[in-house]
Design a protein around this motif. Structure first.
Motif, PDB file in Angstrom:
ATOM      1  N   SER A   1      16.314 -87.090  -3.259  1.00 64.39           N
ATOM      2  CA  SER A   1      16.555 -85.778  -2.656  1.00 64.39           C
ATOM      3  C   SER A   1      15.414 -84.834  -3.003  1.00 64.39           C
ATOM      4  O   SER A   1      14.379 -85.251  -3.528  1.00 64.39           O
ATOM      5  CB  SER A   1      17.895 -85.233  -3.154  1.00 64.39           C
ATOM      6  OG  SER A   1      17.783 -84.876  -4.506  1.00 64.39           O
TER       7      SER A   1
ATOM      8  N   ASP B   1      22.425 -82.185   2.084  1.00 66.62           N
ATOM      9  CA  ASP B   1      23.577 -81.569   1.412  1.00 66.62           C
ATOM     10  C   ASP B   1      24.726 -81.315   2.383  1.00 66.62           C
ATOM     11  O   ASP B   1      24.516 -80.809   3.486  1.00 66.62           O
ATOM     12  CB  ASP B   1      23.145 -80.243   0.767  1.00 66.62           C
ATOM     13  CG  ASP B   1      22.205 -80.496  -0.404  1.00 66.62           C
ATOM     14  OD1 ASP B   1      22.109 -81.647  -0.846  1.00 66.62           O
ATOM     15  OD2 ASP B   1      21.591 -79.522  -0.869  1.00 66.62           O
TER      16      ASP B   1
ATOM     17  N   HIS C   1      26.158 -87.328  -3.776  1.00 72.88           N
ATOM     18  CA  HIS C   1      25.298 -87.747  -2.648  1.00 72.88           C
ATOM     19  C   HIS C   1      25.591 -89.205  -2.252  1.00 72.88           C
ATOM     20  O   HIS C   1      25.507 -89.575  -1.085  1.00 72.88           O
ATOM     21  CB  HIS C   1      23.824 -87.611  -3.014  1.00 72.88           C
ATOM     22  CG  HIS C   1      23.206 -86.344  -2.479  1.00 72.88           C
ATOM     23  ND1 HIS C   1      23.210 -86.044  -1.135  1.00 72.88           N
ATOM     24  CD2 HIS C   1      22.564 -85.328  -3.091  1.00 72.88           C
ATOM     25  CE1 HIS C   1      22.599 -84.875  -0.955  1.00 72.88           C
ATOM     26  NE2 HIS C   1      22.207 -84.412  -2.118  1.00 72.88           N
TER      27      HIS C   1
ATOM     28  N   HIS D   1      26.819 -82.841  -8.072  1.00 76.10           N
ATOM     29  CA  HIS D   1      26.200 -82.925  -6.746  1.00 76.10           C
ATOM     30  C   HIS D   1      25.388 -84.215  -6.547  1.00 76.10           C
ATOM     31  O   HIS D   1      25.426 -84.827  -5.474  1.00 76.10           O
ATOM     32  CB  HIS D   1      25.288 -81.695  -6.586  1.00 76.10           C
ATOM     33  CG  HIS D   1      24.470 -81.668  -5.353  1.00 76.10           C
ATOM     34  ND1 HIS D   1      24.849 -80.981  -4.230  1.00 76.10           N
ATOM     35  CD2 HIS D   1      23.285 -82.237  -5.054  1.00 76.10           C
ATOM     36  CE1 HIS D   1      23.931 -81.131  -3.290  1.00 76.10           C
ATOM     37  NE2 HIS D   1      22.967 -81.892  -3.770  1.00 76.10           N
TER      38      HIS D   1
HETATM   39 ZN    ZN Z   1      21.470 -82.582  -2.505  1.00 76.24          ZN
END
Ligand code: ZN
Ligand code: KG4
Length: 353
Positions: free
Chosen positions: A146, A320, A115, A111
């Motif tokens: 984040s 996200d 990004h 993840h």
């Molecule tokens: Zn994220």
């Protein structure tokens, strides 16, 4: 190469469809944020239950928006981690099941790395999302800011990177969220602090920047505590004054000046290190991703201080989303990187870069 990406690491159930790593065909983000607002933060059990309800409709909607059927999809990418275990499980099990039943290759995606991949989008079929003009070039510096991460990564090429530094405690987004609570700003806190900061004086209060032994490492817990002490002092209290009392005692202009001074210092902390890394590595491009990449103060400081031009992803792709998972999935597929086994792939809540 068309890849469908599924993201479910926290409170967003998101699906994106991307062609060749550069063209956005469909993007659906269903957030359970409203359900968490009354608790002031994400409740893992509620998030997981919401993913179960939202994931299949989100996939159907994304396919519909992209004018695709399963026949057009060449691969499925899914967030393997990091994130909340219960949330990740829903995305991973959905992707595994679809990979088996639709007979598609499966790609396990980090993840945090993903990004950055919204920066590779240069075409969009969705009128509400503006892509970048140019794809970034390697070698590049990636800045991830984040709610869970603050890190600088040096990429020689796709899949060939070195983590230069990261936070030792709070992530920058987490610090924004905690400052928002002290100021009594609505959930989610980051965007609220960012907005209020626009009305305040960033030089009204001087806040500390942590000096770390690692050249590219960060710490944001000190500045967060400094904001608490400053606010307690401004209302005439000592360090025993509970932070829950602060929103009623601080004036609106004090809140705006605290938000602005905090955002200024937190962003300066990031930009200082980005400049340092730029001098050491002379990258071709600098790219930024993660929820805090939408912060105006961060973008202002980067533009003011960086000696090279910088292009940003669309604000709607900073937080996200499934598009970032699909975009990185495309590159994994186009480069023939290792596929995940749909019968055994497991969620990894603590996966790191
Ligand atoms: Zn994220
Ligand atoms: O990337 P993201 O959606 O989720 C994680 O992977 O953590 O980032 C969420 C974080 C939250 O801390 C949120 O408050 C912050 O990004 N955030 C912002 C803004 N929009 C979201 N922080 C500052 N300014 C914003 N405009």
């Amino acid at each position: 190469m068309i890849v469908l990406g599924i993201e479910s690491s926290c409170d967003e159930t998101a699906v994106g469809i991307v062609r060749d790593g550069k063209e956005l065909l469909g993007s659906v983000v269903a957030s359970s944020m409203d359900l968490h607002a009354q608790y002031g933060g994400v409740v893992p059990e509620i998030a997981a239950r919401s993913h179960i309800e939202a994931v299949l409709p989100a996939i159907q909607q994304a396919l519909h928006d992209a004018s695709c059927t399963w026949n057009n999809i060449d691969g499925i990418a899914v967030t393997q981690g990091p994130g909340l275990l219960g949330s990740l499980l829903i995305g991973v099990l959905t992707a595994r099941t679809l990979a088996i039943t639709k007979n598609k290759p499966l790609y396990a995606i980090n993840h945090v790395e993903a990004h950055l991949y919204v920066n590779f989008l240069t075409e969009s079929r969705l009128p509400q999302i503006t892509p970048r003009k140019n794809q970034p070039s390697f070698p590049l510096l990636g800045i991830i800011v984040s709610g869970g991460h603050s890190q600088i990564v040096y990429f020689r090429d796709h899949s060939d990177y070195e983590l230069l530094g990261q936070t030792h405690d709070d992530a920058i987004g987490e610090a924004y969220d905690k400052v928002a609570k002290m100021l009594g700003l609505p959930y989610p806190g980051g965007p609220s602090v960012s907005k209020l900061a626009q009305q305040g004086n960033p030089h009204r209060y001087t806040l500390p920047k942590a000096h770390m032994s690692g050249k590219y490492d960060f710490s944001f817990s000190g500045v967060k505590t400094a904001v608490l002490r400053l606010a307690q002092q401004l209302v005439g209290g000592d360090f025993m004054l509970p932070s829950i009392e602060l929103p009623h005692l601080l004036s609106q202009s004090q809140k705006a000046d605290i938000a602005a001074s905090f955002a200024f210092t937190a962003c300066e902390t990031i930009v200082d290190k980005v400049l340092l890394a730029y001098k050491e590595f002379s990258p071709q491009s600098i790219i930024i991703g993660g929820g805090v990449a939408a912060d105006r103060e961060l973008r202002r400081q980067l533009e003011e201080r960086l000696p090279c031009p910088i292009e940003y992803p669309d604000m709607k792709l900073c937080g996200d989303n499934g598009t970032m998972i699909a975009a990185l999935g495309c590159f994994e597929a186009m480069r023939n990187n290792t596929q995940a086994n749909p019968y055994t792939l497991e969620a990894m809540p603590t996966l790191s870069m």
